[in-house]
Design a protein around this motif. Sequence first.
Motif, PDB file in Angstrom:
ATOM      1  N   PRO A  45       0.835  -1.209   0.000  1.00 51.79           N
ATOM      2  CA  PRO A  45       0.000   0.000   0.000  1.00 51.79           C
ATOM      3  C   PRO A  45       0.869   1.258   0.000  1.00 51.79           C
ATOM      4  O   PRO A  45       1.937   1.294   0.595  1.00 51.79           O
ATOM      5  CB  PRO A  45      -0.791  -0.116   1.301  1.00 51.79           C
ATOM      6  CG  PRO A  45      -0.810  -1.580   1.601  1.00 51.79           C
ATOM      7  CD  PRO A  45       0.503  -2.107   1.090  1.00 51.79           C
ATOM      8  N   SER A  46       0.392   2.284  -0.678  1.00 52.40           N
ATOM      9  CA  SER A  46       1.128   3.541  -0.778  1.00 52.40           C
ATOM     10  C   SER A  46       0.442   4.612   0.057  1.00 52.40           C
ATOM     11  O   SER A  46      -0.693   5.003  -0.253  1.00 52.40           O
ATOM     12  CB  SER A  46       1.169   3.990  -2.241  1.00 52.40           C
ATOM     13  OG  SER A  46       1.548   5.345  -2.341  1.00 52.40           O
TER      14      SER A  46
ATOM     15  N   MET B  47     -11.858   4.707  -5.645  1.00 55.45           N
ATOM     16  CA  MET B  47     -10.864   3.657  -5.849  1.00 55.45           C
ATOM     17  C   MET B  47      -9.815   4.110  -6.858  1.00 55.45           C
ATOM     18  O   MET B  47     -10.157   4.761  -7.841  1.00 55.45           O
ATOM     19  CB  MET B  47     -11.515   2.386  -6.378  1.00 55.45           C
ATOM     20  CG  MET B  47     -12.362   1.683  -5.380  1.00 55.45           C
ATOM     21  SD  MET B  47     -13.094   0.181  -6.051  1.00 55.45           S
ATOM     22  CE  MET B  47     -14.589   0.841  -6.738  1.00 55.45           C
ATOM     23  N   ALA B  48      -8.583   3.745  -6.607  1.00 56.95           N
ATOM     24  CA  ALA B  48      -7.505   3.875  -7.583  1.00 56.95           C
ATOM     25  C   ALA B  48      -7.191   2.442  -8.005  1.00 56.95           C
ATOM     26  O   ALA B  48      -6.835   1.609  -7.167  1.00 56.95           O
ATOM     27  CB  ALA B  48      -6.281   4.546  -6.961  1.00 56.95           C
ATOM     28  N   THR B  49      -7.361   2.150  -9.295  1.00 56.73           N
ATOM     29  CA  THR B  49      -7.248   0.762  -9.748  1.00 56.73           C
ATOM     30  C   THR B  49      -6.243   0.603 -10.878  1.00 56.73           C
ATOM     31  O   THR B  49      -5.931   1.550 -11.594  1.00 56.73           O
ATOM     32  CB  THR B  49      -8.615   0.242 -10.242  1.00 56.73           C
ATOM     33  OG1 THR B  49      -9.031   1.023 -11.364  1.00 56.73           O
ATOM     34  CG2 THR B  49      -9.664   0.327  -9.165  1.00 56.73           C
TER      35      THR B  49
ATOM     36  N   SER C  74      -8.415  -9.040 -14.224  1.00 55.28           N
ATOM     37  CA  SER C  74      -8.704  -8.542 -12.875  1.00 55.28           C
ATOM     38  C   SER C  74      -8.662  -7.026 -12.782  1.00 55.28           C
ATOM     39  O   SER C  74      -8.048  -6.353 -13.599  1.00 55.28           O
ATOM     40  CB  SER C  74      -7.684  -9.097 -11.886  1.00 55.28           C
ATOM     41  OG  SER C  74      -7.681 -10.502 -11.916  1.00 55.28           O
ATOM     42  N   ILE C  75      -9.318  -6.536 -11.744  1.00 55.82           N
ATOM     43  CA  ILE C  75      -9.227  -5.136 -11.346  1.00 55.82           C
ATOM     44  C   ILE C  75      -8.512  -5.151 -10.001  1.00 55.82           C
ATOM     45  O   ILE C  75      -9.024  -5.708  -9.019  1.00 55.82           O
ATOM     46  CB  ILE C  75     -10.615  -4.493 -11.192  1.00 55.82           C
ATOM     47  CG1 ILE C  75     -11.389  -4.558 -12.508  1.00 55.82           C
ATOM     48  CG2 ILE C  75     -10.490  -3.062 -10.694  1.00 55.82           C
ATOM     49  CD1 ILE C  75     -12.850  -4.162 -12.382  1.00 55.82           C
ATOM     50  N   TRP C  76      -7.334  -4.576  -9.953  1.00 54.34           N
ATOM     51  CA  TRP C  76      -6.525  -4.542  -8.737  1.00 54.34           C
ATOM     52  C   TRP C  76      -6.745  -3.191  -8.082  1.00 54.34           C
ATOM     53  O   TRP C  76      -6.434  -2.151  -8.661  1.00 54.34           O
ATOM     54  CB  TRP C  76      -5.057  -4.756  -9.070  1.00 54.34           C
ATOM     55  CG  TRP C  76      -4.829  -6.077  -9.728  1.00 54.34           C
ATOM     56  CD1 TRP C  76      -4.882  -6.348 -11.065  1.00 54.34           C
ATOM     57  CD2 TRP C  76      -4.567  -7.301  -9.080  1.00 54.34           C
ATOM     58  NE1 TRP C  76      -4.663  -7.677 -11.286  1.00 54.34           N
ATOM     59  CE2 TRP C  76      -4.463  -8.291 -10.085  1.00 54.34           C
ATOM     60  CE3 TRP C  76      -4.404  -7.672  -7.742  1.00 54.34           C
ATOM     61  CZ2 TRP C  76      -4.199  -9.612  -9.795  1.00 54.34           C
ATOM     62  CZ3 TRP C  76      -4.140  -8.988  -7.465  1.00 54.34           C
ATOM     63  CH2 TRP C  76      -4.037  -9.945  -8.484  1.00 54.34           C
ATOM     64  N   ILE C  77      -7.284  -3.188  -6.880  1.00 50.56           N
ATOM     65  CA  ILE C  77      -7.597  -1.955  -6.178  1.00 50.56           C
ATOM     66  C   ILE C  77      -6.391  -1.590  -5.320  1.00 50.56           C
ATOM     67  O   ILE C  77      -6.114  -2.223  -4.309  1.00 50.56           O
ATOM     68  CB  ILE C  77      -8.881  -2.115  -5.349  1.00 50.56           C
ATOM     69  CG1 ILE C  77     -10.022  -2.495  -6.300  1.00 50.56           C
ATOM     70  CG2 ILE C  77      -9.193  -0.835  -4.583  1.00 50.56           C
ATOM     71  CD1 ILE C  77     -11.199  -3.134  -5.634  1.00 50.56           C
ATOM     72  N   LYS C  78      -5.673  -0.575  -5.760  1.00 53.20           N
ATOM     73  CA  LYS C  78      -4.428  -0.186  -5.092  1.00 53.20           C
ATOM     74  C   LYS C  78      -4.679   0.748  -3.916  1.00 53.20           C
ATOM     75  O   LYS C  78      -3.867   0.842  -3.015  1.00 53.20           O
ATOM     76  CB  LYS C  78      -3.478   0.469  -6.095  1.00 53.20           C
ATOM     77  CG  LYS C  78      -3.106  -0.421  -7.277  1.00 53.20           C
ATOM     78  CD  LYS C  78      -2.602  -1.789  -6.862  1.00 53.20           C
ATOM     79  CE  LYS C  78      -1.244  -1.718  -6.208  1.00 53.20           C
ATOM     80  NZ  LYS C  78      -0.748  -3.032  -5.770  1.00 53.20           N
TER      81      LYS C  78
ATOM     82  N   GLY D 198     -14.113   3.401   1.393  1.00 55.08           N
ATOM     83  CA  GLY D 198     -15.469   2.882   1.363  1.00 55.08           C
ATOM     84  C   GLY D 198     -15.650   1.585   0.602  1.00 55.08           C
ATOM     85  O   GLY D 198     -16.768   1.207   0.266  1.00 55.08           O
ATOM     86  N   PHE D 199     -14.558   0.873   0.340  1.00 57.15           N
ATOM     87  CA  PHE D 199     -14.636  -0.386  -0.403  1.00 57.15           C
ATOM     88  C   PHE D 199     -13.493  -1.267   0.054  1.00 57.15           C
ATOM     89  O   PHE D 199     -12.333  -0.868  -0.012  1.00 57.15           O
ATOM     90  CB  PHE D 199     -14.527  -0.092  -1.903  1.00 57.15           C
ATOM     91  CG  PHE D 199     -14.912  -1.257  -2.777  1.00 57.15           C
ATOM     92  CD1 PHE D 199     -16.246  -1.558  -2.985  1.00 57.15           C
ATOM     93  CD2 PHE D 199     -13.942  -2.027  -3.392  1.00 57.15           C
ATOM     94  CE1 PHE D 199     -16.611  -2.632  -3.805  1.00 57.15           C
ATOM     95  CE2 PHE D 199     -14.289  -3.092  -4.199  1.00 57.15           C
ATOM     96  CZ  PHE D 199     -15.635  -3.385  -4.413  1.00 57.15           C
ATOM     97  N   GLU D 200     -13.784  -2.457   0.509  1.00 52.14           N
ATOM     98  CA  GLU D 200     -12.769  -3.319   1.104  1.00 52.14           C
ATOM     99  C   GLU D 200     -12.005  -4.251   0.171  1.00 52.14           C
ATOM    100  O   GLU D 200     -10.813  -4.424   0.341  1.00 52.14           O
ATOM    101  CB  GLU D 200     -13.384  -4.149   2.239  1.00 52.14           C
ATOM    102  CG  GLU D 200     -13.723  -3.314   3.452  1.00 52.14           C
ATOM    103  CD  GLU D 200     -12.510  -2.623   4.059  1.00 52.14           C
ATOM    104  OE1 GLU D 200     -11.437  -3.230   4.162  1.00 52.14           O
ATOM    105  OE2 GLU D 200     -12.648  -1.446   4.412  1.00 52.14           O
ATOM    106  N   PRO D 201     -12.654  -4.922  -0.790  1.00 50.88           N
ATOM    107  CA  PRO D 201     -11.892  -5.892  -1.590  1.00 50.88           C
ATOM    108  C   PRO D 201     -10.673  -5.254  -2.260  1.00 50.88           C
ATOM    109  O   PRO D 201     -10.699  -4.090  -2.629  1.00 50.88           O
ATOM    110  CB  PRO D 201     -12.901  -6.363  -2.638  1.00 50.88           C
ATOM    111  CG  PRO D 201     -14.224  -6.107  -2.037  1.00 50.88           C
ATOM    112  CD  PRO D 201     -14.055  -4.871  -1.198  1.00 50.88           C
ATOM    113  N   ARG D 202      -9.611  -6.017  -2.428  1.00 46.68           N
ATOM    114  CA  ARG D 202      -8.384  -5.533  -3.058  1.00 46.68           C
ATOM    115  C   ARG D 202      -8.254  -6.004  -4.493  1.00 46.68           C
ATOM    116  O   ARG D 202      -7.413  -5.531  -5.235  1.00 46.68           O
ATOM    117  CB  ARG D 202      -7.156  -5.971  -2.262  1.00 46.68           C
ATOM    118  CG  ARG D 202      -7.126  -5.467  -0.840  1.00 46.68           C
ATOM    119  CD  ARG D 202      -7.545  -4.045  -0.692  1.00 46.68           C
ATOM    120  NE  ARG D 202      -6.426  -3.134  -0.622  1.00 46.68           N
ATOM    121  CZ  ARG D 202      -6.536  -1.809  -0.733  1.00 46.68           C
ATOM    122  NH1 ARG D 202      -7.702  -1.260  -0.921  1.00 46.68           N
ATOM    123  NH2 ARG D 202      -5.495  -1.049  -0.670  1.00 46.68           N
TER     124      ARG D 202
END
Length: 80
Positions: free
Chosen positions: A13-14, A34-36, A42-46, A50-54
């Motif tokens: 994480p940054s 989200m920054a993705t 896949s969609i990688w959530i960096k 308000g959103f938990e999945p990565r």
Amino acid sequence: MRSGVSGVFDAPPSPQLDRVTRMAARVFDVPIVMATVIDSDSIWIKSSVGFEPRCLARADGLCETVIETGRLRASVRRSV
């Protein structure tokens, strides 16, 4: 290495990106930001607010619609 992007998917994480994500949520007064990074599957959530999945399957995300159609069709309703 995925999609020719070295280290992006495995990066920790940054704090800087998290700061920008939180700022965007405040500035735009929205509950989810989200920054993705998107690859073929896949969609990688960096970073997110308000959103938990990565990670999500690309087919399950709004990004897939935009990539496939070139258009965003979204209806946003906001109660005041």
